[in-house]
Motif scaffolding. Structure first.
Motif, short mmCIF file in Angstrom:
data_model
loop_
_atom_site.label_atom_id
_atom_site.label_comp_id
_atom_site.label_asym_id
_atom_site.label_seq_id
_atom_site.Cartn_x
_atom_site.Cartn_y
_atom_site.Cartn_z
N LYS A 75 -13.89 140.44 1.23
CA LYS A 75 -15.04 140.90 2.00
C LYS A 75 -14.90 140.55 3.48
N LEU A 76 -15.03 141.57 4.34
CA LEU A 76 -15.09 141.35 5.78
C LEU A 76 -16.55 141.25 6.22
N THR A 77 -17.35 142.22 5.79
CA THR A 77 -18.79 142.26 6.07
C THR A 77 -19.49 142.73 4.81
N ASP A 78 -20.81 142.82 4.86
CA ASP A 78 -21.54 143.35 3.71
C ASP A 78 -21.16 144.80 3.42
N ASP A 79 -20.72 145.52 4.46
CA ASP A 79 -20.39 146.94 4.32
C ASP A 79 -18.92 147.25 4.10
N VAL A 80 -18.03 146.33 4.43
CA VAL A 80 -16.59 146.62 4.39
C VAL A 80 -15.82 145.46 3.76
N SER A 81 -15.00 145.81 2.78
CA SER A 81 -14.05 144.88 2.19
C SER A 81 -12.68 145.53 2.24
N VAL A 82 -11.65 144.72 2.11
CA VAL A 82 -10.28 145.23 2.12
C VAL A 82 -9.55 144.71 0.89
N SER A 83 -8.43 145.36 0.61
CA SER A 83 -7.65 144.99 -0.56
C SER A 83 -6.20 145.41 -0.36
N PRO A 84 -5.29 144.67 -1.00
CA PRO A 84 -3.94 145.20 -1.13
C PRO A 84 -3.98 146.44 -2.03
N GLN A 85 -2.86 147.09 -2.17
CA GLN A 85 -2.73 148.33 -2.96
C GLN A 85 -3.51 148.24 -4.27
N ALA B 238 -12.62 138.11 9.50
CA ALA B 238 -11.25 138.31 9.03
C ALA B 238 -10.66 137.02 8.47
N ASP B 239 -10.94 135.90 9.15
CA ASP B 239 -10.41 134.61 8.72
C ASP B 239 -10.93 134.25 7.32
N LYS B 240 -12.21 134.48 7.06
CA LYS B 240 -12.78 134.20 5.73
C LYS B 240 -12.11 135.04 4.66
N ALA B 241 -11.65 136.22 5.05
CA ALA B 241 -10.96 137.11 4.10
C ALA B 241 -9.47 136.78 3.99
N GLY B 242 -9.00 135.83 4.82
CA GLY B 242 -7.60 135.41 4.74
C GLY B 242 -6.66 136.13 5.69
N TYR B 243 -7.22 136.74 6.73
CA TYR B 243 -6.40 137.47 7.70
C TYR B 243 -6.63 136.91 9.10
N ASP B 244 -5.56 136.82 9.87
CA ASP B 244 -5.65 136.31 11.24
C ASP B 244 -5.56 137.48 12.21
N VAL B 245 -6.67 137.76 12.89
CA VAL B 245 -6.72 138.88 13.84
C VAL B 245 -6.88 138.40 15.27
N ARG B 246 -6.69 137.10 15.51
CA ARG B 246 -6.90 136.55 16.84
C ARG B 246 -6.09 137.29 17.91
N ALA B 247 -4.83 137.49 17.64
CA ALA B 247 -3.96 138.11 18.66
C ALA B 247 -4.42 139.52 18.99
N VAL B 248 -4.77 140.33 17.99
CA VAL B 248 -5.17 141.70 18.26
C VAL B 248 -6.53 141.73 18.97
N VAL B 249 -7.45 140.86 18.59
CA VAL B 249 -8.75 140.81 19.26
C VAL B 249 -8.58 140.36 20.71
#
Length: 137
Positions: free
Chosen positions: A5-15, A121-132
Motif C-alpha cells: 500500500k502506498l496510499t488508501d487509493d493506490v497499492s503496488v505489486s510485483p508481477q 513509498a518507504d512504508k511499502a519498501g521502496y526508496d524514492v528519495r533520489a527521484v523525488v
C-alpha cells in the motif's frame, strides 16, 4: 502475492498472475493497472489472461506499459490519467513494483509534500528519495 500500500487509493505489486486476480478482488481492489510491456521477459504471464480474469471479477483493467529505464512524459501523463480515471482502490503492478512506485512518486511531486511521498513509498519498501529530489530541482 505481495501487495504494498502506498496510499488508501493506490497499492503496488510485483508481477501478478490471472490466478491472483480473485484474491486481489477479495482484498477490495476495484482496478488493476499493468505497467509492464507484454513480453518483457520470457515466462511473463500474458497480459490478456490477467485482463480477462480482472473482467471476470468485475475489476476495471488498464495497461500503461512503461519500459524500465525509459520513462517519457507521455508515460507519466498516461499513468496519471489512469490514476485519476480508474475506480479506486487501484493495484498497479510491474516486474517488482519499483517501476510503479517510481512513476507514482513522480506524478505526486507538486501534489503531495515530498516527505509524504517518500514516507508512503518507504512504508511499502521502496526508496524514492533520489527521484523525488531530482523532480524537486
Amino acid at each position: 502475492m505481495d501487495l504494498r500500500k502506498l496510499t488508501d487509493d493506490v497499492s503496488v505489486s510485483p508481477q501478478i498472475t490471472a490466478a491472483d486476480v480473485p484474491h486481489i478482488a477479495g482484498a477490495g481492489f476495484r482496478s488493476i493497472m499493468c505497467n509492464r510491456p507484454d513480453g518483457e521477459e520470457p515466462g511473463q504471464p500474458e497480459l490478456c489472461d490477467i485482463e480477462t480474469a480482472a473482467q471476470q471479477e468485475g475489476l476495471a483493467f488498464t495497461c500503461v506499459p512503461i519500459v524500465s529505464g525509459g520513462v517519457g512524459q507521455d508515460d507519466l501523463n498516461a499513468f496519471d490519467k489512469a490514476l485519476h480515471d480508474l475506480p479506486k482502490p487501484i493495484l498497479a503492478y510491474c516486474r517488482t513494483g519499483t517501476r510503479c512506485t517510481m512513476i507514482w512518486a513522480i506524478t505526486q511531486v507538486g501534489r503531495l509534500d515530498s516527505d509524504e511521498i517518500i514516507g508512503c513509498a518507504d512504508k511499502a519498501g521502496y526508496d524514492v528519495r533520489a527521484v523525488v529530489d531530482q523532480m524537486q530541482r
